[in-house]
Design a protein around this motif. Structure first.
Motif, PDB file in Angstrom:
ATOM      1  N   PRO A  19     -10.936  11.103 -22.954  1.00 59.22           N
ATOM      2  CA  PRO A  19      -9.976  12.150 -23.089  1.00 59.22           C
ATOM      3  C   PRO A  19      -9.824  12.962 -22.008  1.00 59.22           C
ATOM      4  O   PRO A  19      -8.920  13.779 -21.846  1.00 59.22           O
ATOM      5  N   HIS A  20     -10.860  13.079 -21.008  1.00 56.94           N
ATOM      6  CA  HIS A  20     -10.934  13.865 -19.757  1.00 56.94           C
ATOM      7  C   HIS A  20     -10.710  13.074 -18.624  1.00 56.94           C
ATOM      8  O   HIS A  20     -11.677  12.718 -17.871  1.00 56.94           O
ATOM      9  N   PRO A  21      -9.435  12.409 -18.199  1.00 56.35           N
ATOM     10  CA  PRO A  21      -9.460  11.517 -16.954  1.00 56.35           C
ATOM     11  C   PRO A  21      -9.716  12.026 -15.801  1.00 56.35           C
ATOM     12  O   PRO A  21      -9.893  13.316 -15.702  1.00 56.35           O
ATOM     13  N   TYR A  22     -10.025  11.257 -14.876  1.00 52.61           N
ATOM     14  CA  TYR A  22     -10.278  11.566 -13.485  1.00 52.61           C
ATOM     15  C   TYR A  22      -9.043  12.202 -12.966  1.00 52.61           C
ATOM     16  O   TYR A  22      -7.817  11.727 -13.143  1.00 52.61           O
ATOM     17  N   PRO A  23      -9.291  13.367 -12.381  1.00 47.83           N
ATOM     18  CA  PRO A  23      -7.834  14.040 -11.674  1.00 47.83           C
ATOM     19  C   PRO A  23      -7.219  13.387 -10.554  1.00 47.83           C
ATOM     20  O   PRO A  23      -7.859  12.476  -9.730  1.00 47.83           O
ATOM     21  N   LEU A  24      -6.010  13.377 -10.788  1.00 47.41           N
ATOM     22  CA  LEU A  24      -5.090  12.505  -9.977  1.00 47.41           C
ATOM     23  C   LEU A  24      -4.901  13.351  -8.423  1.00 47.41           C
ATOM     24  O   LEU A  24      -5.111  14.504  -8.760  1.00 47.41           O
ATOM     25  N   PHE A  25      -4.685  12.849  -7.543  1.00 48.61           N
ATOM     26  CA  PHE A  25      -4.566  13.404  -6.388  1.00 48.61           C
ATOM     27  C   PHE A  25      -3.182  12.680  -5.518  1.00 48.61           C
ATOM     28  O   PHE A  25      -2.623  11.614  -6.207  1.00 48.61           O
ATOM     29  N   GLU A  26      -2.845  13.227  -4.517  1.00 48.58           N
ATOM     30  CA  GLU A  26      -1.642  12.705  -3.850  1.00 48.58           C
ATOM     31  C   GLU A  26      -1.986  11.585  -3.050  1.00 48.58           C
ATOM     32  O   GLU A  26      -3.017  11.429  -2.302  1.00 48.58           O
ATOM     33  N   LEU A  27      -1.132  10.445  -3.595  1.00 45.22           N
ATOM     34  CA  LEU A  27      -1.695   9.254  -3.040  1.00 45.22           C
ATOM     35  C   LEU A  27      -0.397   8.878  -1.867  1.00 45.22           C
ATOM     36  O   LEU A  27       0.549   9.643  -1.597  1.00 45.22           O
ATOM     37  N   PRO A  28      -0.919   8.111  -0.956  1.00 41.45           N
ATOM     38  CA  PRO A  28      -0.095   7.778   0.448  1.00 41.45           C
ATOM     39  C   PRO A  28       0.997   7.199  -0.173  1.00 41.45           C
ATOM     40  O   PRO A  28       1.153   6.373  -1.005  1.00 41.45           O
ATOM     41  N   ALA A  29       2.146   7.500   0.842  1.00 44.05           N
ATOM     42  CA  ALA A  29       3.412   6.878   0.470  1.00 44.05           C
ATOM     43  C   ALA A  29       3.357   5.346   0.428  1.00 44.05           C
ATOM     44  O   ALA A  29       3.936   4.724  -0.401  1.00 44.05           O
ATOM     45  N   THR A  30       2.458   4.755   1.258  1.00 50.52           N
ATOM     46  CA  THR A  30       2.518   3.449   1.730  1.00 50.52           C
ATOM     47  C   THR A  30       1.600   2.724   0.406  1.00 50.52           C
ATOM     48  O   THR A  30       1.941   1.662   0.264  1.00 50.52           O
ATOM     49  N   ALA A  31       0.973   3.432  -0.412  1.00 51.88           N
ATOM     50  CA  ALA A  31       0.613   2.900  -1.673  1.00 51.88           C
ATOM     51  C   ALA A  31       1.840   2.075  -2.707  1.00 51.88           C
ATOM     52  O   ALA A  31       1.287   1.205  -3.443  1.00 51.88           O
ATOM     53  N   PHE A  32       3.019   2.944  -2.510  1.00 46.57           N
ATOM     54  CA  PHE A  32       3.950   2.544  -3.307  1.00 46.57           C
ATOM     55  C   PHE A  32       4.877   1.643  -2.509  1.00 46.57           C
ATOM     56  O   PHE A  32       5.671   0.766  -2.950  1.00 46.57           O
ATOM     57  N   SER A  33       5.250   1.693  -1.205  1.00 48.45           N
ATOM     58  CA  SER A  33       6.349   1.347  -0.331  1.00 48.45           C
ATOM     59  C   SER A  33       5.959  -0.197   0.178  1.00 48.45           C
ATOM     60  O   SER A  33       6.752  -0.802   0.652  1.00 48.45           O
ATOM     61  N   ARG A  34       4.670  -0.237   0.419  1.00 47.01           N
ATOM     62  CA  ARG A  34       4.129  -1.409   1.039  1.00 47.01           C
ATOM     63  C   ARG A  34       3.137  -2.491   0.090  1.00 47.01           C
ATOM     64  O   ARG A  34       2.648  -1.854  -0.821  1.00 47.01           O
ATOM     65  N   LEU A  35       3.327  -3.802   0.407  1.00 49.76           N
ATOM     66  CA  LEU A  35       2.416  -4.522  -0.330  1.00 49.76           C
ATOM     67  C   LEU A  35       0.871  -4.001   0.157  1.00 49.76           C
ATOM     68  O   LEU A  35       0.557  -3.755   1.278  1.00 49.76           O
ATOM     69  N   PRO A  36      -0.153  -4.216  -0.893  1.00 51.74           N
ATOM     70  CA  PRO A  36      -1.394  -3.730  -0.736  1.00 51.74           C
ATOM     71  C   PRO A  36      -2.094  -4.601   0.749  1.00 51.74           C
ATOM     72  O   PRO A  36      -1.979  -5.726   0.713  1.00 51.74           O
ATOM     73  N   GLU A  37      -2.841  -3.768   1.458  1.00 54.22           N
ATOM     74  CA  GLU A  37      -3.412  -4.411   2.491  1.00 54.22           C
ATOM     75  C   GLU A  37      -4.702  -5.036   2.080  1.00 54.22           C
ATOM     76  O   GLU A  37      -5.437  -4.791   1.160  1.00 54.22           O
ATOM     77  N   PRO A  38      -4.884  -6.603   2.331  1.00 58.12           N
ATOM     78  CA  PRO A  38      -6.246  -7.153   1.925  1.00 58.12           C
ATOM     79  C   PRO A  38      -7.129  -6.435   2.177  1.00 58.12           C
ATOM     80  O   PRO A  38      -8.421  -6.590   1.624  1.00 58.12           O
ATOM     81  N   GLY A  39      -7.280  -5.962   3.483  1.00 60.50           N
ATOM     82  CA  GLY A  39      -8.545  -5.039   3.909  1.00 60.50           C
ATOM     83  C   GLY A  39      -8.921  -3.795   2.812  1.00 60.50           C
ATOM     84  O   GLY A  39     -10.080  -3.384   2.522  1.00 60.50           O
TER      85      GLY A  39
END
Length: 328
Positions: A19-39
């Motif tokens: 019930p005490h989730p890991y705190p969220l943080f600001e994600l890079p915009a590319t995490a939403f706008s691009r397909l995930p990088e294989p690396g």
């Protein structure tokens, strides 16, 4: 609808999610706008290998939750006889059946040696049962000698006895370990899990999932959280303390705790059905079991308000139980 007049908001203690989730943080915009990088996927595999004790990233397959992995892993052996050590999740039986196996649930560990596919949840849900690593390794060797497979679901091993994990024992084949990210980190909604297996099995599973299986935001959160050792150690201590607090609260109302983990507690008592109903009437949902009406499972309250409401509901149940005894 159950308990339509219950006070709001509901307190959901029916899950085993932190019930005490890991705190969220600001994600890079590319995490939403691009397909995930294989690396980035390979980086997550390496981070997970280190966090879970696997030999290398070649043993680890990131996936959008273990749910999607279960039938694929069950299909690694030809359809035959599958046995699940129960009582536990119903989903494991379903996944084995999807893979074409004839499935049976048993509470006898020794019978698993006769299966083609054996499935064990360790620590178990809902009772917290732990099977020793040496016993699992012996079972895996028996199964492997005739082409069988052992699946060990370690969804709750983050709060279990880490020395009993099989994540470092998969190199010889015949073992697949499943890891759920969302339960301990309290982020079930991002859908992230892992299969840990020999490099050959891991590569086969990875090929089945295909590219971009894990979403960009899940990759970023997983890498960040799995490398945050301080948060993990602090949270384990916090959860252990809160589990002790819940045990004391339940014991104070004559409710015996029979097992569990530090994310949930398991209760067995004759009046479990009545207790479930009283809690529901107070807007608190515990986990009941239709096939085992004398059992309940309690997750942890999230804050002091929830602790207070649970205490009040338990006091009301105990008062009502006392009055019923006096009328008999």
């Amino acid at each position: 609808m159950l308990f339509p007049d219950a006070p709001q908001p509901w307190i959901d203690l029916s899950t085993g999610i932190n019930p005490h989730p890991y705190p969220l943080f600001e994600l890079p915009a590319t995490a939403f706008s691009r397909l995930p990088e294989p690396g980035r996927n390979r980086e997550l595999a390496a981070v997970a290998a280190s966090a879970y004790g696997a030999a290398s990233s070649s043993n680890v397959v990131p996936a959008p939750g273990t749910q999607i992995l279960l039938p694929r892993v069950a299909s690694l052996v030809a359809a035959g006889r599958a046995m699940v050590l129960g009582p536990t999740y119903a989903e494991h039986r379903r996944a084995a059946a999807i893979a074409g196996h004839m499935v049976e649930e048993t509470d006898d560990f020794d019978r698993l040696a006769d299966a083609d596919l054996a499935i064990i949840v360790n620590p178990n849900n809902p009772d917290g049962r732990v099977v020793a690593r040496e016993d699992l390794l012996a079972l895996a060797e028996t199964l492997r000698s005739r082409g069988g497979l052992l699946i060990v679901d370690e969804a709750f091993m983050d709060v279990g006895p880490l020395a009993e994990s099989l994540a470092g024992d998969v190199a010889g084949g015949g073992i697949v370990v499943l890891k759920s990210f969302g339960k301990f980190f309290g982020l079930a909604g991002i859908r992230l899990g892992f299969a840990i297996a020999s490099p050959g099995i891991a590569a086969s599973l990875d090929d089945q999932l295909g590219p971009w299986a894990v979403a960009g935001p899940a990759l970023e959160i997983g890498i960040h959280a799995l490398t945050d050792k301080h948060w993990q150690e602090t949270m384990r201590a916090r959860l252990a303390g809160e589990a002790q607090r819940l045990d004391a609260l339940l014991a104070g109302h004559d409710i015996p705790v029979m097992g569990g983990t530090s994310l949930f507690r398991y209760v067995q008592m004759p009046g479990a059905g009545a207790l479930f109903s009283v809690l529901g009437g107070h807007g608190i949902l515990a986990r009941n079991f239709v096939e085992r009406p004398d059992r309940l499972r309690f997750g942890l309250p999230a804050n002091e308000n929830e602790w207070d409401r649970l205490s009040e509901a338990l006091a009301a149940w105990r008062s009502g139980a006392r009055k019923r005894r006096m009328r008999k």
